[in-house]
Design an enzyme around this catalytic site. Sequence first.
Site, PDB file in Angstrom:
ATOM      1  N   PHE A 155       2.351 -11.692  -0.235  1.00  0.00           N
ATOM      2  CA  PHE A 155       3.634 -11.717   0.813  1.00  0.00           C
ATOM      3  C   PHE A 155       4.473 -10.679   0.457  1.00  0.00           C
ATOM      4  O   PHE A 155       5.581 -10.694   0.967  1.00  0.00           O
ATOM      5  CB  PHE A 155       4.101 -13.014   0.734  1.00  0.00           C
ATOM      6  CG  PHE A 155       3.114 -14.105   1.466  1.00  0.00           C
ATOM      7  CD1 PHE A 155       2.976 -14.241   2.877  1.00  0.00           C
ATOM      8  CD2 PHE A 155       2.458 -14.899   0.543  1.00  0.00           C
ATOM      9  CE1 PHE A 155       1.921 -15.298   3.269  1.00  0.00           C
ATOM     10  CE2 PHE A 155       1.452 -15.665   1.253  1.00  0.00           C
ATOM     11  CZ  PHE A 155       1.148 -15.998   2.301  1.00  0.00           C
ATOM     12  N   LEU A 156       4.319  -9.760  -0.807  1.00  0.00           N
ATOM     13  CA  LEU A 156       5.377  -8.816  -1.022  1.00  0.00           C
ATOM     14  C   LEU A 156       5.962  -7.960   0.232  1.00  0.00           C
ATOM     15  O   LEU A 156       5.252  -7.603   1.005  1.00  0.00           O
ATOM     16  CB  LEU A 156       5.121  -8.016  -2.296  1.00  0.00           C
ATOM     17  CG  LEU A 156       3.913  -7.138  -2.230  1.00  0.00           C
ATOM     18  CD1 LEU A 156       4.196  -5.875  -1.456  1.00  0.00           C
ATOM     19  CD2 LEU A 156       3.433  -6.954  -3.671  1.00  0.00           C
ATOM     20  N   PHE A 255      15.524 -11.295   9.775  1.00  0.00           N
ATOM     21  CA  PHE A 255      14.611 -10.897  10.551  1.00  0.00           C
ATOM     22  C   PHE A 255      15.090 -10.834  11.855  1.00  0.00           C
ATOM     23  O   PHE A 255      14.186 -11.103  12.701  1.00  0.00           O
ATOM     24  CB  PHE A 255      13.208 -11.457  10.378  1.00  0.00           C
ATOM     25  CG  PHE A 255      12.582 -10.661   9.289  1.00  0.00           C
ATOM     26  CD1 PHE A 255      12.978 -10.782   7.731  1.00  0.00           C
ATOM     27  CD2 PHE A 255      11.613  -9.522   9.405  1.00  0.00           C
ATOM     28  CE1 PHE A 255      12.453  -9.959   6.653  1.00  0.00           C
ATOM     29  CE2 PHE A 255      10.930  -8.957   8.387  1.00  0.00           C
ATOM     30  CZ  PHE A 255      11.314  -9.088   7.093  1.00  0.00           C
ATOM     31  N   CYS A 266       2.021  -3.101   7.707  1.00  0.00           N
ATOM     32  CA  CYS A 266       1.478  -4.623   7.950  1.00  0.00           C
ATOM     33  C   CYS A 266       1.748  -5.081   9.133  1.00  0.00           C
ATOM     34  O   CYS A 266       0.969  -5.436   9.879  1.00  0.00           O
ATOM     35  CB  CYS A 266       2.209  -5.413   6.703  1.00  0.00           C
ATOM     36  SG  CYS A 266       1.547  -4.967   5.267  1.00  0.00           S
TER      37      CYS A 266
HETATM   38  N1  LIG Z   1       1.676  -2.859   1.386  1.00  0.00           N
HETATM   39  C1  LIG Z   1       2.428  -3.899   1.472  1.00  0.00           C
HETATM   40  O1  LIG Z   1       3.475  -4.131   1.384  1.00  0.00           O
HETATM   41  C2  LIG Z   1       1.195  -5.243   1.640  1.00  0.00           C
HETATM   42  C3  LIG Z   1       2.001  -6.414   1.424  1.00  0.00           C
HETATM   43  C4  LIG Z   1       0.942  -7.562   1.466  1.00  0.00           C
HETATM   44  C5  LIG Z   1      -0.268  -7.486   1.540  1.00  0.00           C
HETATM   45  N2  LIG Z   1      -0.743  -6.043   1.853  1.00  0.00           N
HETATM   46  C6  LIG Z   1      -2.257  -5.901   2.266  1.00  0.00           C
HETATM   47  O2  LIG Z   1      -2.879  -5.754   0.982  1.00  0.00           O
HETATM   48  C7  LIG Z   1      -3.942  -4.842   1.206  1.00  0.00           C
HETATM   49  C8  LIG Z   1      -3.654  -3.411   0.580  1.00  0.00           C
HETATM   50  O3  LIG Z   1      -2.477  -2.844   0.851  1.00  0.00           O
HETATM   51  P1  LIG Z   1      -1.817  -1.601   0.245  1.00  0.00           P
HETATM   52  O4  LIG Z   1      -0.773  -1.362   0.943  1.00  0.00           O
HETATM   53  O5  LIG Z   1      -1.823  -1.904  -1.119  1.00  0.00           O
HETATM   54  O6  LIG Z   1      -2.862  -0.420   0.383  1.00  0.00           O
HETATM   55  P2  LIG Z   1      -2.976   1.053   0.154  1.00  0.00           P
HETATM   56  O7  LIG Z   1      -3.819   1.886   1.009  1.00  0.00           O
HETATM   57  O8  LIG Z   1      -1.756   1.606  -0.573  1.00  0.00           O
HETATM   58  O9  LIG Z   1      -3.893   0.947  -1.349  1.00  0.00           O
HETATM   59  C9  LIG Z   1      -5.444   0.672  -1.198  1.00  0.00           C
HETATM   60  C10 LIG Z   1      -6.090   1.529  -2.295  1.00  0.00           C
HETATM   61  O10 LIG Z   1      -7.526   0.571  -2.528  1.00  0.00           O
HETATM   62  C11 LIG Z   1      -8.172   1.846  -3.226  1.00  0.00           C
HETATM   63  N3  LIG Z   1      -9.532   1.482  -2.789  1.00  0.00           N
HETATM   64  C12 LIG Z   1     -10.364   1.711  -1.663  1.00  0.00           C
HETATM   65  N4  LIG Z   1     -11.728   1.334  -1.837  1.00  0.00           N
HETATM   66  C13 LIG Z   1     -11.779   0.977  -3.117  1.00  0.00           C
HETATM   67  C14 LIG Z   1     -12.972   0.639  -4.063  1.00  0.00           C
HETATM   68  N5  LIG Z   1     -14.140   0.388  -3.579  1.00  0.00           N
HETATM   69  N6  LIG Z   1     -12.539   0.402  -5.341  1.00  0.00           N
HETATM   70  C15 LIG Z   1     -11.331   0.364  -5.817  1.00  0.00           C
HETATM   71  N7  LIG Z   1     -10.099   0.910  -5.197  1.00  0.00           N
HETATM   72  C16 LIG Z   1     -10.572   1.099  -3.839  1.00  0.00           C
HETATM   73  C17 LIG Z   1      -7.547   3.076  -2.216  1.00  0.00           C
HETATM   74  O11 LIG Z   1      -7.913   4.241  -2.871  1.00  0.00           O
HETATM   75  C18 LIG Z   1      -6.151   2.877  -2.541  1.00  0.00           C
HETATM   76  O12 LIG Z   1      -5.438   3.290  -3.678  1.00  0.00           O
HETATM   77  C19 LIG Z   1      -4.092  -4.579   2.694  1.00  0.00           C
HETATM   78  O13 LIG Z   1      -4.935  -5.485   3.289  1.00  0.00           O
HETATM   79  C20 LIG Z   1      -2.751  -4.822   3.154  1.00  0.00           C
HETATM   80  O14 LIG Z   1      -2.631  -5.474   4.696  1.00  0.00           O
HETATM   81  C21 LIG Z   1      -0.040  -4.976   2.007  1.00  0.00           C
HETATM   82  O1  LIG Z   2      15.379  -8.073  11.103  1.00  0.00           O
HETATM   83  C1  LIG Z   2      14.634  -6.968  10.797  1.00  0.00           C
HETATM   84  C2  LIG Z   2      13.751  -6.923   9.709  1.00  0.00           C
HETATM   85  C3  LIG Z   2      12.895  -5.829   9.759  1.00  0.00           C
HETATM   86  N1  LIG Z   2      12.682  -4.777  10.545  1.00  0.00           N
HETATM   87  C4  LIG Z   2      11.911  -3.881  10.591  1.00  0.00           C
HETATM   88  O2  LIG Z   2      10.476  -4.453  10.194  1.00  0.00           O
HETATM   89  C5  LIG Z   2       9.738  -3.684   9.480  1.00  0.00           C
HETATM   90  C6  LIG Z   2       8.882  -4.215   8.398  1.00  0.00           C
HETATM   91  O3  LIG Z   2       9.846  -4.696   7.483  1.00  0.00           O
HETATM   92  P1  LIG Z   2       9.731  -5.575   6.013  1.00  0.00           P
HETATM   93  O4  LIG Z   2       8.959  -7.165   6.669  1.00  0.00           O
HETATM   94  O5  LIG Z   2      11.059  -5.494   5.307  1.00  0.00           O
HETATM   95  O6  LIG Z   2       8.587  -4.711   5.306  1.00  0.00           O
HETATM   96  P2  LIG Z   2       6.942  -4.712   4.916  1.00  0.00           P
HETATM   97  O7  LIG Z   2       6.951  -4.122   3.567  1.00  0.00           O
HETATM   98  O8  LIG Z   2       6.390  -4.217   5.999  1.00  0.00           O
HETATM   99  O9  LIG Z   2       6.809  -6.387   4.622  1.00  0.00           O
HETATM  100  C7  LIG Z   2       6.352  -7.210   5.626  1.00  0.00           C
HETATM  101  O10 LIG Z   2       4.631  -6.976   5.527  1.00  0.00           O
HETATM  102  C8  LIG Z   2       4.145  -7.130   4.194  1.00  0.00           C
HETATM  103  C9  LIG Z   2       2.846  -6.849   4.498  1.00  0.00           C
HETATM  104  O11 LIG Z   2       1.739  -7.964   5.064  1.00  0.00           O
HETATM  105  C10 LIG Z   2       4.495  -8.826   3.824  1.00  0.00           C
HETATM  106  O12 LIG Z   2       3.663  -9.075   2.620  1.00  0.00           O
HETATM  107  C11 LIG Z   2       5.831  -8.870   3.973  1.00  0.00           C
HETATM  108  O13 LIG Z   2       5.874 -10.479   3.699  1.00  0.00           O
HETATM  109  C12 LIG Z   2       6.469  -8.751   5.421  1.00  0.00           C
HETATM  110  O14 LIG Z   2       7.977  -8.851   5.303  1.00  0.00           O
HETATM  111  C13 LIG Z   2      10.419  -2.518   8.850  1.00  0.00           C
HETATM  112  O15 LIG Z   2      10.441  -1.422   9.859  1.00  0.00           O
HETATM  113  C14 LIG Z   2      11.967  -3.004   9.378  1.00  0.00           C
HETATM  114  O16 LIG Z   2      12.781  -1.920   9.548  1.00  0.00           O
HETATM  115  C15 LIG Z   2      13.387  -5.007  11.757  1.00  0.00           C
HETATM  116  O17 LIG Z   2      13.461  -4.098  12.676  1.00  0.00           O
HETATM  117  N2  LIG Z   2      14.416  -5.943  11.847  1.00  0.00           N
END
Ligand SMILES: NC(=O)c1ccc[n+]([C@@H]2O[C@H](COP(=O)([O-])OP(=O)(O)OC[C@H]3O[C@@H](n4cnc5c(N)ncnc54)[C@H](O)[C@@H]3O)[C@@H](O)[C@H]2O)c1
Ligand SMILES: O=c1ccn([C@@H]2O[C@H](COP(=O)(O)OP(=O)(O)O[C@H]3O[C@H](CO)[C@@H](O)[C@H](O)[C@H]3O)[C@@H](O)[C@H]2O)c(=O)[nH]1
Length: 441
Positions: A155-156, A255, A266
Amino acid sequence: MKVTVFGTGYVGLVTGACLAETGHDVVCVDVDEAKIAALKEGQIPIFEPGLDSIVINNVESGLLAFTTDAESAVAHANMIFIAVGTPPDENGSADLKYVLNVARTVAQYMSRETIIVTKSTVPVGTADKVSAAVAEALQSRDVDIPYYVASNPEFLKEGAAVADFMKPDRIVVGTDAESVEAAMRELYAPFNRNHDRLKFMDVRSAELTKYAANAMLATKISFINEIANIAECVGADIEQVRAGIGSDPRIGYHFIYPGCGYGGSCFPKDVKALVSTASQVGYRAPLLEAVEEVNQAQKSRLFSKLSAALDGDIAGKTFAVWGLAFKPKTDDMREAPSRVLMEAIWAAGGRVKAFDPEAMNETQRIYGQREDLQLMGTKEACLHDADALVICTEWKNFWAPDFDAIKNSLKTPLIVDGRNIYNPHQMTELGFRYIGIGRGN
Ligand SMILES: NC(=O)c1ccc[n+]([C@@H]2O[C@H](COP(=O)([O-])OP(=O)(O)OC[C@H]3O[C@@H](n4cnc5c(N)ncnc54)[C@H](O)[C@@H]3O)[C@@H](O)[C@H]2O)c1
Ligand SMILES: O=c1ccn([C@@H]2O[C@H](COP(=O)(O)OP(=O)(O)O[C@H]3O[C@H](CO)[C@@H](O)[C@H](O)[C@H]3O)[C@@H](O)[C@H]2O)c(=O)[nH]1
């Protein structure tokens, strides 16, 4: 504990680094050789506050290592996290190919009882697919090794990823196995000291919890953006309305900031994926469809406002754009509203001078060299001879600029503010034409 993390993106790298920071022995593996080579050199491929120091310190102390060698990574631990991407496919569903590839790789090399934990955001039912992929690969090796597949969605938030991981609101774990529950309790004990943040549930509920959380947050944003659009039509100020509703604890202030639409890797993909999951089981999700539709429209509103303010006369004009990342404190530009704005300006024959405190390299990577985009070293440098200033991201550094200098630099004193960071009355007094979101104009 020994842990292996597949994927060194936002989630994998933060997970690996934060687990190592609390004393776990972590190996992070990625298929991207350049990324792993850079990480081994202490170069962090993303901008995320606080991440560089914990990566570097833990590599030095020997608790965090990076590799492209999946075999040794699987041998390192019997708790293996999958944290690879789940991008949307052409129907909006989450594409599971990277997740399932990792599952097969783990099964190819594992030699003892293993817990496979899905940290990626994956649709309900994915654990069954991961399990089937592992079973098939083990069968083709003609071995019978016990394994579990658990769900532990992340959830980060970007820009606060380390802080969110270190102090989670909750840690959701989907499993039916007591031994997995015990292992996850041990792993997360350092994050679970004063309050029990661990929420154990069945695997499908854990998978759905992640989508429900993101869909709820996205709904709040589309809701406030829709009210902002109504406020514009009826001459109300959404910022006053926001304060008025946020003070009700049942609604809360989080939010409900109106703006130029939600972006990032996301919300857009996860709302679409949940709509797709629902439709696959015969349920149409009209509320979520509307959340997505409102957001698409909202992303175009900055350009519509700019164009309306200039009577459609965009061609040949230059626009200063402040903020390119999809939100502050990140260099991530995936689905950023700034991209929709700039691409609309270019399509109409306009030019852009842009600045972002962290996303300049990313902008360069995405758009390359083009004569209608100038990336400037400071926010002030964008303004010179520009026909208007447009704000796409509310970086703190934009909140209290030298307004006299802005007025003196711009050809016309026009500001279109996609994040409502200035006071409209003050801006009018200063002689600007100021157009915000949902502020009666
Ligand atoms: N970015 C966020 O804030 C966030 C937060 C919560 C959950 N998520 C979820 O977490 C997942 C990852 O997101 P992300 O933003 O870290 O993705 P990202 O695209 O930044 O990173 C994914 C990494 O996985 C690697 N990869 C692909 N295939 C691989 C394999 N077979 N072995 C090892 N590495 C491999 C890629 O090279 C890449 O470095 C997604 O499902 C996303 O929805 C993302
Ligand atoms: O009141 C608000 C809050 C956010 N945003 C927009 O919403 C988007 C997402 O923002 P934020 O949620 O802070 O960033 P993310 O890193 O995308 O994080 C979301 O998506 C992640 C990936 O799933 C989850 O893990 C997090 O809990 C969830 O907050 C951005 O474009 C913000 O500008 C708004 O327009 N209004």
